[in-house]
Write a protein that holds these residues in place. Structure first.
Motif, short mmCIF file in Angstrom:
data_model
loop_
_atom_site.label_atom_id
_atom_site.label_comp_id
_atom_site.label_asym_id
_atom_site.label_seq_id
_atom_site.Cartn_x
_atom_site.Cartn_y
_atom_site.Cartn_z
N LEU A 99 12.92 -10.13 54.82
CA LEU A 99 14.21 -9.47 55.05
C LEU A 99 14.63 -8.68 53.81
O LEU A 99 14.45 -9.15 52.69
N THR A 100 15.21 -7.50 54.03
CA THR A 100 15.68 -6.70 52.90
C THR A 100 17.15 -6.34 53.03
O THR A 100 17.77 -5.94 52.06
N HIS A 101 17.72 -6.45 54.24
CA HIS A 101 19.09 -6.00 54.43
C HIS A 101 20.10 -6.99 53.84
O HIS A 101 19.88 -8.20 53.83
N LEU A 102 21.20 -6.43 53.40
CA LEU A 102 22.18 -7.20 52.63
C LEU A 102 22.62 -8.51 53.31
O LEU A 102 22.57 -9.58 52.67
N ILE A 103 23.06 -8.44 54.55
CA ILE A 103 23.65 -9.65 55.15
C ILE A 103 22.63 -10.78 55.30
O ILE A 103 22.86 -11.88 54.79
N PRO A 104 21.47 -10.54 55.92
CA PRO A 104 20.52 -11.66 56.00
C PRO A 104 20.03 -12.15 54.64
O PRO A 104 19.80 -13.36 54.47
N VAL A 105 19.90 -11.24 53.68
CA VAL A 105 19.48 -11.67 52.33
C VAL A 105 20.54 -12.59 51.72
O VAL A 105 20.23 -13.66 51.18
N ALA A 106 21.82 -12.20 51.85
CA ALA A 106 22.90 -13.02 51.30
C ALA A 106 22.95 -14.37 52.02
O ALA A 106 23.14 -15.41 51.38
N ILE A 107 22.74 -14.35 53.32
CA ILE A 107 22.76 -15.63 54.07
C ILE A 107 21.62 -16.53 53.59
O ILE A 107 21.80 -17.74 53.42
N GLN A 108 20.46 -15.94 53.34
CA GLN A 108 19.35 -16.76 52.82
C GLN A 108 19.77 -17.45 51.52
O GLN A 108 19.32 -18.55 51.22
N GLY A 109 20.64 -16.78 50.76
CA GLY A 109 21.12 -17.34 49.50
C GLY A 109 22.01 -18.56 49.68
O GLY A 109 22.23 -19.30 48.72
#
Ligand code: UFG
Length: 322
Positions: free
Chosen positions: A186-196
């Protein structure tokens, strides 16, 4: 209506199939499963495995099915990949649609809903209107713009009607959580932040905080995938009812900074972030004027940023458990 959804096993395609079936439409899917998944295919949809670059694959569907409207989602969409592999992008995104249009013309099916992107506007900053100048800055945007133009010329020559949708920042997952964005990379902001916040990533890197915006981070227009998908139902109904060809933005008319998105995610669970350098090719601000879709289709997006991040969180948690 009988709707052929090309790319109906992918992220946006599968959400559109779910909305079409909720709307009691009949759905036929053609997908080569290169980035789609059988588990995203709605059980009530009829599925054909095939590639849009292969004329026989497309023709075999048109031979067997009566189709009123075609929707096209089967595109390659990763910007940096398009820079590395432009020929692959032209082959899939432009040649694929050319072949599809050829078969549609042969079978006299002349209504198309086509997925395009805000990437056609290029470095535009601020609120984008459909009449704004289009100057893509990467092969992905170029292939979408070339295809938009091809569709327009074909419509002119052969009497097609189309709705071209230019998507802004799409995210989230269907309320059922049966479908969502599955990709591992994933590279898009929302899924990346959720992974965090679910332990799949240590932190979010924010790409630059020295942009001319209220907090220095980039502003984008986030739209829930189910709102976006429902616009396609309205687009198909519009064409089937004799509507004329149109290009419409699909966004929310409002923008959030990267920090505001990080804050919305942080409200679900603590998110660590660091500020990194700017990422190449990021315009400071990209917001859709969605007046056209509101006026013509009576489309009203109903989900907020909070709904978007929460639905992606719930989906990502669900798929991380297996
Ligand atoms: N961002 C970060 N960190 C990350 C990921 C993203 O700070 O880990 C930032 C980006 O720099 C950008 C914003 O978050 O400022 C949004 O970035 P995305 O990668 O989520 O999405 P883009 O805006 O780059 O692009 C997406 C689609 C395009 C489409 C565009 C329309 O991928 O096809 O939205 O606005 F054209």
């Amino acid at each position: 209506m009988r709707v052929l959804v090309v790319g109906g096993a992918g992220y946006i395609g599968s959400h559109t199939v779910y909305e079409l079936i909720k709307d009691h439409q009949e759905v036929i899917i053609l997908d080569n499963l290169s980035s789609g998944y059988m588990e995203l295919v709605h059980p009530e949809a009829k599925f054909y495995k095939g590639d849009i670059r292969n004329k026989e694959d497309i023709a075999s569907v048109f031979k067997q099915e009566k189709i009123d409207v075609v929707m096209h989602f089967a595109a390659k969409i990763v910007v940096p990949e398009s820079v590395k592999e432009p020929l692959e992008y032209y082959h899939n995104n432009v040649e694929g649609v050319r072949t599809l249009l050829e078969v549609m013309n042969e079978y006299n099916v002349k209504k198309l809903v086509f997925s395009s992107t805000a990437a056609v506007y290029g470095e535009a900053s601020g609120v984008c209107k459909e009449t704004d100048i289009t100057m893509p800055i990467n092969p992905y945007g170029e292939t979408k713009l070339a295809t938009e133009k091809m569709i327009q010329w074909v419509a002119n020559a052969h009497g097609f009607n189309y709705v071209i949708f230019r998507y802004f920042n799409v995210a989230g997952a269907d309320q059922s959580l049966k479908i969502g964005l599955m990709k591992d990379q994933l590279t898009h902001l929302i899924p990346v932040a959720i992974q965090g916040i679910i332990g799949l990533r240590d932190h979010l890197t924010i790409y630059g905080n020295d942009y001319p915006t209220k907090d220095g981070t980039c502003i984008r227009d986030y739209i829930h995938v189910s709102d976006l998908a429902y616009a396609h139902v309205l687009g198909a109904r519009y064409l089937n009812g004799g509507g004329k060809s149109e290009i419409m933005n699909l966004g929310s008319n409002s923008g959030y900074t990267v920090l505001e998105v990080a804050q919305a995610v942080n409200e679900i669970a603590p998110l660590k972030y660091i500020i990194g350098p700017r990422r190449d090719g990021d315009p400071a601000e990209l917001i859709a004027s969605n007046d056209k879709a509101r006026n013509i289709l009576k489309w009203i997006p109903k989900y907020t940023l909070k709904d978007i991040v929460l639905s992606d969180y719930n989906y990502r948690k669900k798929i991380s458990n297996r």
